[in-house]
Design a protein around this motif. Structure first.
Motif, PDB file in Angstrom:
ATOM      1  N   PHE A  51      -8.092  -9.580  -4.839  1.00 12.80           N
ATOM      2  CA  PHE A  51      -7.392 -10.176  -3.683  1.00 12.80           C
ATOM      3  C   PHE A  51      -8.260 -10.007  -2.435  1.00 12.80           C
ATOM      4  O   PHE A  51      -8.978  -9.018  -2.302  1.00 12.80           O
ATOM      5  CB  PHE A  51      -6.074  -9.445  -3.405  1.00 12.80           C
ATOM      6  CG  PHE A  51      -4.995  -9.678  -4.419  1.00 12.80           C
ATOM      7  CD1 PHE A  51      -4.205 -10.811  -4.373  1.00 12.80           C
ATOM      8  CD2 PHE A  51      -4.753  -8.742  -5.418  1.00 12.80           C
ATOM      9  CE1 PHE A  51      -3.190 -11.013  -5.290  1.00 12.80           C
ATOM     10  CE2 PHE A  51      -3.733  -8.940  -6.346  1.00 12.80           C
ATOM     11  CZ  PHE A  51      -2.956 -10.077  -6.285  1.00 12.80           C
ATOM     12  N   MET A  52      -8.171 -10.978  -1.506  1.00 11.18           N
ATOM     13  CA  MET A  52      -8.873 -10.795  -0.221  1.00 11.18           C
ATOM     14  C   MET A  52      -8.300  -9.599   0.519  1.00 11.18           C
ATOM     15  O   MET A  52      -9.019  -8.777   1.083  1.00 11.18           O
ATOM     16  CB  MET A  52      -8.735 -12.061   0.642  1.00 11.18           C
ATOM     17  CG  MET A  52      -9.714 -13.135   0.252  1.00 11.18           C
ATOM     18  SD  MET A  52      -9.434 -14.627   1.214  1.00 11.18           S
ATOM     19  CE  MET A  52      -9.989 -14.128   2.813  1.00 11.18           C
ATOM     20  N   ASP A  53      -6.959  -9.523   0.554  1.00 13.73           N
ATOM     21  CA  ASP A  53      -6.270  -8.346   1.100  1.00 13.73           C
ATOM     22  C   ASP A  53      -5.351  -7.850   0.002  1.00 13.73           C
ATOM     23  O   ASP A  53      -4.301  -8.461  -0.242  1.00 13.73           O
ATOM     24  CB  ASP A  53      -5.438  -8.718   2.337  1.00 13.73           C
ATOM     25  CG  ASP A  53      -6.322  -9.146   3.486  1.00 13.73           C
ATOM     26  OD1 ASP A  53      -6.943  -8.278   4.105  1.00 13.73           O
ATOM     27  OD2 ASP A  53      -6.368 -10.362   3.742  1.00 13.73           O
ATOM     28  N   ALA A  54      -5.752  -6.792  -0.675  1.00 13.34           N
ATOM     29  CA  ALA A  54      -4.975  -6.329  -1.833  1.00 13.34           C
ATOM     30  C   ALA A  54      -3.609  -5.817  -1.396  1.00 13.34           C
ATOM     31  O   ALA A  54      -3.521  -4.971  -0.507  1.00 13.34           O
ATOM     32  CB  ALA A  54      -5.741  -5.236  -2.558  1.00 13.34           C
ATOM     33  N   PRO A  55      -2.523  -6.346  -1.996  1.00 15.08           N
ATOM     34  CA  PRO A  55      -1.192  -5.830  -1.670  1.00 15.08           C
ATOM     35  C   PRO A  55      -1.025  -4.436  -2.270  1.00 15.08           C
ATOM     36  O   PRO A  55      -1.734  -4.083  -3.217  1.00 15.08           O
ATOM     37  CB  PRO A  55      -0.254  -6.832  -2.354  1.00 15.08           C
ATOM     38  CG  PRO A  55      -1.066  -7.462  -3.418  1.00 15.08           C
ATOM     39  CD  PRO A  55      -2.489  -7.428  -2.990  1.00 15.08           C
ATOM     40  N   PRO A  56      -0.112  -3.622  -1.745  1.00 17.41           N
ATOM     41  CA  PRO A  56       0.075  -2.288  -2.315  1.00 17.41           C
ATOM     42  C   PRO A  56       0.519  -2.385  -3.774  1.00 17.41           C
ATOM     43  O   PRO A  56       1.314  -3.272  -4.111  1.00 17.41           O
ATOM     44  CB  PRO A  56       1.172  -1.657  -1.445  1.00 17.41           C
ATOM     45  CG  PRO A  56       1.656  -2.712  -0.532  1.00 17.41           C
ATOM     46  CD  PRO A  56       0.753  -3.885  -0.592  1.00 17.41           C
ATOM     47  N   PRO A  57       0.013  -1.509  -4.651  1.00 22.77           N
ATOM     48  CA  PRO A  57       0.382  -1.569  -6.080  1.00 22.77           C
ATOM     49  C   PRO A  57       1.894  -1.531  -6.288  1.00 22.77           C
ATOM     50  O   PRO A  57       2.418  -2.181  -7.187  1.00 22.77           O
ATOM     51  CB  PRO A  57      -0.283  -0.322  -6.680  1.00 22.77           C
ATOM     52  CG  PRO A  57      -1.366   0.048  -5.727  1.00 22.77           C
ATOM     53  CD  PRO A  57      -0.955  -0.431  -4.381  1.00 22.77           C
ATOM     54  N   GLU A  58       2.615  -0.791  -5.390  1.00 27.85           N
ATOM     55  CA  GLU A  58       4.080  -0.699  -5.550  1.00 27.85           C
ATOM     56  C   GLU A  58       4.731  -2.079  -5.484  1.00 27.85           C
ATOM     57  O   GLU A  58       5.660  -2.373  -6.232  1.00 27.85           O
ATOM     58  CB  GLU A  58       4.736   0.177  -4.465  1.00 27.85           C
ATOM     59  CG  GLU A  58       4.202   1.591  -4.341  1.00 27.85           C
ATOM     60  CD  GLU A  58       2.906   1.660  -3.557  1.00 27.85           C
ATOM     61  OE1 GLU A  58       2.883   1.250  -2.385  1.00 27.85           O
ATOM     62  OE2 GLU A  58       1.907   2.095  -4.148  1.00 27.85           O
ATOM     63  N   SER A  59       4.242  -2.933  -4.554  1.00 31.96           N
ATOM     64  CA  SER A  59       4.888  -4.247  -4.411  1.00 31.96           C
ATOM     65  C   SER A  59       4.586  -5.128  -5.630  1.00 31.96           C
ATOM     66  O   SER A  59       5.418  -5.928  -6.046  1.00 31.96           O
ATOM     67  CB  SER A  59       4.479  -4.938  -3.111  1.00 31.96           C
ATOM     68  OG  SER A  59       3.130  -5.285  -3.134  1.00 31.96           O
ATOM     69  N   LEU A  60       3.393  -4.957  -6.222  1.00 29.30           N
ATOM     70  CA  LEU A  60       3.074  -5.704  -7.456  1.00 29.30           C
ATOM     71  C   LEU A  60       3.966  -5.235  -8.601  1.00 29.30           C
ATOM     72  O   LEU A  60       4.495  -6.041  -9.363  1.00 29.30           O
ATOM     73  CB  LEU A  60       1.606  -5.495  -7.839  1.00 29.30           C
ATOM     74  CG  LEU A  60       0.565  -6.270  -7.027  1.00 29.30           C
ATOM     75  CD1 LEU A  60      -0.841  -5.835  -7.407  1.00 29.30           C
ATOM     76  CD2 LEU A  60       0.711  -7.773  -7.227  1.00 29.30           C
ATOM     77  N   ILE A  61       4.139  -3.921  -8.700  1.00 29.16           N
ATOM     78  CA  ILE A  61       4.955  -3.372  -9.790  1.00 29.16           C
ATOM     79  C   ILE A  61       6.410  -3.802  -9.622  1.00 29.16           C
ATOM     80  O   ILE A  61       7.079  -4.179 -10.589  1.00 29.16           O
ATOM     81  CB  ILE A  61       4.822  -1.827  -9.846  1.00 29.16           C
ATOM     82  CG1 ILE A  61       3.408  -1.468 -10.330  1.00 29.16           C
ATOM     83  CG2 ILE A  61       5.879  -1.197 -10.742  1.00 29.16           C
ATOM     84  CD1 ILE A  61       2.953  -0.065 -10.029  1.00 29.16           C
ATOM     85  N   ARG A  62       6.883  -3.809  -8.349  1.00 28.75           N
ATOM     86  CA  ARG A  62       8.265  -4.250  -8.082  1.00 28.75           C
ATOM     87  C   ARG A  62       8.440  -5.714  -8.488  1.00 28.75           C
ATOM     88  O   ARG A  62       9.458  -6.098  -9.063  1.00 28.75           O
ATOM     89  CB  ARG A  62       8.586  -4.044  -6.605  1.00 28.75           C
ATOM     90  CG  ARG A  62      10.056  -3.937  -6.320  1.00 28.75           C
ATOM     91  CD  ARG A  62      10.389  -3.311  -4.983  1.00 28.75           C
ATOM     92  NE  ARG A  62       9.622  -3.850  -3.876  1.00 28.75           N
ATOM     93  CZ  ARG A  62       8.788  -3.114  -3.130  1.00 28.75           C
ATOM     94  NH1 ARG A  62       8.622  -1.839  -3.373  1.00 28.75           N
ATOM     95  NH2 ARG A  62       8.126  -3.657  -2.132  1.00 28.75           N
ATOM     96  N   ALA A  63       7.421  -6.539  -8.187  1.00 31.02           N
ATOM     97  CA  ALA A  63       7.485  -7.965  -8.548  1.00 31.02           C
ATOM     98  C   ALA A  63       7.499  -8.132 -10.070  1.00 31.02           C
ATOM     99  O   ALA A  63       8.255  -8.949 -10.605  1.00 31.02           O
ATOM    100  CB  ALA A  63       6.300  -8.713  -7.943  1.00 31.02           C
TER     101      ALA A  63
END
Length: 311
Positions: A51-63
């Motif tokens: 990602f250009m700006d990597a989202p926090p891993p928590e938000s990916l896991i929540r998704a």
């Protein structure tokens, strides 16, 4: 060129309080749509994706958790048939699921109207200061017959369509024609996409409000809240206290529905639920047995009755 420049902040706050750059949108939005799109493109290892700006891993896991609950991913994190169909729609995955499931409940046409009104993201009703009472009455007319905000939006769209998309009707009912036209464009596009995922967009049952609410619950069972002993709502899983948004048609309803499903949370002075619809707790077990147990629902039966009697 000489002149005056008015700023909405002081020099001190500009230098000491504001961030140097705006926070990228990917870091502050729901990641479900992004994750579903990446999965549909065949990218499985999201944590390693560049990602250009990597989202926090928590938000990916929540998704990922949310998509799994919606049935878009299997237990290995791979896209299911339902997930592929959901990825065809340029909508929030919850709305996509609502559209696809509506065929099972025989109310595709009604759900498309409600979803297109929800997806434009702006209010279709306006409330001029000098005609507040008229505007509120016009809005509550759409809510007659129950069903909350989702059904009120559906009735609003369908009545407008029956007048052959009349601007005069919008004026008389304090509805913004521009937003309605946008909703019509969205609906037409969704009809075309329904064909692509083999959903018959003409299936209609305008009298069966319960079926429409069940289809909405099938997409939004993640967003449920129940009335607590204190008279405030709390979300079922996270146990956060939330309130019905004052603009909702349910805001002044007496008695308040014991269980509701909401479209989104908006945080201002309090955490408000926007676009709220009343539901039956039994539907949650019927629709999402993997997410809700009997105990979640029985809990409410024993605890809520005294509260309602007091009212």
């Amino acid at each position: 060129q000489p002149g005056k420049c008015f700023r909405l902040f002081t020099a001190y706050s500009f230098q000491h309080e504001l961030d140097p750059n705006t926070t990228p949108e990917i870091l502050r939005t729901n990641m479900c749509n992004v994750v579903l799109m990446l999965k549909s493109l065949g990218i499985d290892n999201l944590l390693a994706f560049d990602f250009m700006d990597a989202p926090p891993p928590e938000s990916l896991i929540r998704a990922l958790e949310q998509l799994y609950a919606l049935g878009a991913l299997n237990d290995r994190g791979e896209l299911t048939k339902m997930g592929r169909r959901m990825a065809e729609f340029p909508l929030d995955p919850m709305l996509s699921k609502t559209v696809i499931v509506s065929e099972k409940y025989k109310c595709v046409s009604e759900v498309l109207s409600a979803v297109s009104m929800l997806s434009i993201g702006a209010s279709v009703f306006y409330r001029p200061k000098e005609k507040k009472v008229h505007a509120d009455t016009a809005r509550l007319n759409f809510a007659r017959g129950g069903g909350g905000d989702h059904i009120a939006l559906m009735r609003c769209y369908n009545e407008w369509a029956e007048t052959d998309y009349s601007p005069q009707w919008c004026f008389e009912n304090f509805v913004q024609i521009r937003n309605m036209r946008q909703a019509r464009d969205v609906r037409e596009q969704l009809e075309g996409l329904c064909e692509r995922v083999e959903v018959d967009a003409t299936i209609s049952n305008p009298e069966d409000i319960e079926a429409v609410l069940k289809a909405i619950t099938a997409g939004f069972f993640y967003n449920t809240a129940r009335l607590g002993k204190s008279g405030d709502y709390e979300t079922v899983k996270q146990r956060r206290t939330v309130y019905i948004h004052p603009s909702s048609v349910l805001a002044k309803e007496e008695p308040l529905p014991a269980w509701v499903v909401y479209f989104e949370l908006a945080f201002t002075s309090k955490e408000f639920m926007r676009q709220v619809a009343p539901i039956q707790p039994q539907w949650l077990i019927e629709i999402a047995p993997h997410f809700y147990q009997e105990s979640d629902v029985e809990d409410s039966k024993t605890k809520k009755m005294p509260k309602n009697k007091n009212k």
